[in-house]
Design a protein around this motif. Structure first.
Motif, PDB file in Angstrom:
ATOM      1  N   SER A  49       5.963   3.495   0.176  1.00  0.00           N
ATOM      2  CA  SER A  49       5.854   2.209  -0.265  1.00  0.00           C
ATOM      3  C   SER A  49       5.737   1.399   0.365  1.00  0.00           C
ATOM      4  O   SER A  49       5.485   0.043   0.593  1.00  0.00           O
ATOM      5  N   LEU A  96       9.563  -6.802  -4.120  1.00  0.00           N
ATOM      6  CA  LEU A  96      10.460  -5.774  -5.034  1.00  0.00           C
ATOM      7  C   LEU A  96       9.564  -4.525  -6.040  1.00  0.00           C
ATOM      8  O   LEU A  96      10.006  -3.240  -5.729  1.00  0.00           O
ATOM      9  N   THR A  97       8.281  -4.926  -6.415  1.00  0.00           N
ATOM     10  CA  THR A  97       7.784  -4.411  -7.269  1.00  0.00           C
ATOM     11  C   THR A  97       6.567  -3.597  -6.891  1.00  0.00           C
ATOM     12  O   THR A  97       6.974  -2.529  -7.309  1.00  0.00           O
ATOM     13  N   PHE A 154       8.297  -0.482  -5.657  1.00  0.00           N
ATOM     14  CA  PHE A 154       8.354   0.891  -6.898  1.00  0.00           C
ATOM     15  C   PHE A 154       8.112   1.535  -6.830  1.00  0.00           C
ATOM     16  O   PHE A 154       7.492   2.792  -7.243  1.00  0.00           O
ATOM     17  N   VAL A 169      18.690  -4.872  -0.592  1.00  0.00           N
ATOM     18  CA  VAL A 169      18.150  -5.690  -1.822  1.00  0.00           C
ATOM     19  C   VAL A 169      19.088  -7.292  -1.294  1.00  0.00           C
ATOM     20  O   VAL A 169      18.811  -7.699  -2.705  1.00  0.00           O
ATOM     21  N   VAL A 214      14.621  -3.747 -12.453  1.00  0.00           N
ATOM     22  CA  VAL A 214      15.085  -2.995 -13.007  1.00  0.00           C
ATOM     23  C   VAL A 214      14.541  -1.460 -13.876  1.00  0.00           C
ATOM     24  O   VAL A 214      13.959  -0.754 -14.631  1.00  0.00           O
ATOM     25  N   ASN A 238      11.457  -0.135 -11.259  1.00  0.00           N
ATOM     26  CA  ASN A 238      13.261   0.804 -10.517  1.00  0.00           C
ATOM     27  C   ASN A 238      13.414   2.092 -11.200  1.00  0.00           C
ATOM     28  O   ASN A 238      13.374   2.949 -10.560  1.00  0.00           O
ATOM     29  N   GLU A 298      11.904   5.313  -9.856  1.00  0.00           N
ATOM     30  CA  GLU A 298      13.153   5.814  -9.146  1.00  0.00           C
ATOM     31  C   GLU A 298      12.738   7.300  -9.544  1.00  0.00           C
ATOM     32  O   GLU A 298      13.297   8.711  -9.764  1.00  0.00           O
ATOM     33  N   ASN A 355      22.445  -0.624 -14.966  1.00  0.00           N
ATOM     34  CA  ASN A 355      21.727  -1.388 -14.102  1.00  0.00           C
ATOM     35  C   ASN A 355      21.962  -2.493 -14.660  1.00  0.00           C
ATOM     36  O   ASN A 355      21.970  -3.663 -13.862  1.00  0.00           O
ATOM     37  N   ALA A 408      22.066   0.344  -8.545  1.00  0.00           N
ATOM     38  CA  ALA A 408      21.432   0.244  -8.568  1.00  0.00           C
ATOM     39  C   ALA A 408      20.210   1.541  -7.861  1.00  0.00           C
ATOM     40  O   ALA A 408      18.781   1.530  -8.391  1.00  0.00           O
ATOM     41  N   THR A 437      18.829   1.065  -4.793  1.00  0.00           N
ATOM     42  CA  THR A 437      17.395   0.730  -4.791  1.00  0.00           C
ATOM     43  C   THR A 437      17.154   1.456  -2.640  1.00  0.00           C
ATOM     44  O   THR A 437      17.682   0.866  -1.919  1.00  0.00           O
TER      45      THR A 437
END
Length: 269
Positions: free
Chosen positions: A30, A60-61, A64, A128, A146, A150, A154, A235, A264, A266
């Protein structure tokens, strides 16, 4: 299910070390996948709230995407292939597990919130939160992240890869606990800068509890769609509650943010 010979060949220690290594590899991957976002807009790291919503969303995209990449590389190297991925539409029973997972997550969230408030426990914030602040538009963007990045990323890495890998040497119940512990412990880094050990422990415990719920759903159904759906729905609703709290300037908006992001789950950038 692993055979007895497989369990003897791949013992608990080796299996656990491989699981830890996979989690670490996911975090490392990541760090590389977010580089395009950092190059396009360095302020997304130095001063996140001053960066554009597009830059924060991209960062953030891509974070993940790194998890998916790590899992895909593992499947390719070990020649497990796409057939190893337990992703399919759920049965009626699967949908019931999804609903139960969302409800169970809410019960857990309420209980933890009550304990934190009653005991006045400190709780460090996840990294985050610095990308969200009180930006309502960013909260709505997080709902999309999410659902599409996300939860799928995950759950794919930590359930279908890490937890399933642990099945080779442990019972399913044990694998759920170990995978959840690994998932929680990797979050320590993002809270280590807090002012007290307790402030770090509280959110890590929250992450562990949430991970147990989603891990249990996967263990019971052998269907990755189930924990993904429960994780995303829960979430998304929580972010929706935070949006409403900010919209109407409710007093609960501030303390809710930290535990919200913890649930969440993260992983720190």
């Amino acid at each position: 299910m692993a055979t007895t010979s497989q369990q003897r060949e791949d013992g608990p220690i080796r299996s656990t070390l491989v699981a830890v290594g996979l989690a670490a590899f996911g975090i490392l991957a990541s760090q590389f996948t977010v580089l395009p976002a950092l190059l396009l807009d360095p302020t997304v790291i130095t001063s996140p709230l001053d960066a554009s919503i597009a830059s924060r969303t991209l960062l953030l995209t891509l974070n993940f995407v790194g998890f998916v990449l790590a899992g895909a590389i593992y499947l390719a190297v070990t020649e497990r292939g796409r057939s190893y991925v337990d992703l399919r539409l759920p049965t009626k029973r699967g949908w019931l597990y999804i609903i139960a997972g969302v409800l169970g997550s809410f019960v857990f969230y309420v209980l933890v919130s009550l304990v934190v408030q009653l005991l006045s426990l400190p709780s460090a914030e996840n990294t985050v939160t610095s990308y969200i602040g009180d930006d309502q538009t960013m909260i709505l963007v997080m709902i999309g992240i999410v659902f599409f990045f996300n939860a799928p990323a995950e759950e794919f890495l930590f359930r279908n890869i890490v937890q399933k890998r642990l099945y080779d040497a442990f019972s399913r119940g044990q694998a759920v606990v170990i995978a959840s512990a690994i998932f929680a412990l990797i979050h320590v880094v993002s809270y280590a800068v807090s002012q007290s050990l307790l402030a770090t422990v509280v959110p890590v415990v929250v992450v562990f509890g949430g991970s147990l719920i989603f891990g249990y759903l996967y263990a019971k159904t052998d269907n990755l769609f189930v924990p993904i759906a429960a994780h995303a729905a829960f979430n998304a609703i929580q972010f929706g509650i935070l949006y409403i709290a900010l919209e109407y300037d409710l007093e609960t908006a501030e303390p809710t943010t930290s535990l919200l992001v913890d649930l969440a789950a993260t992983v720190p950038l």
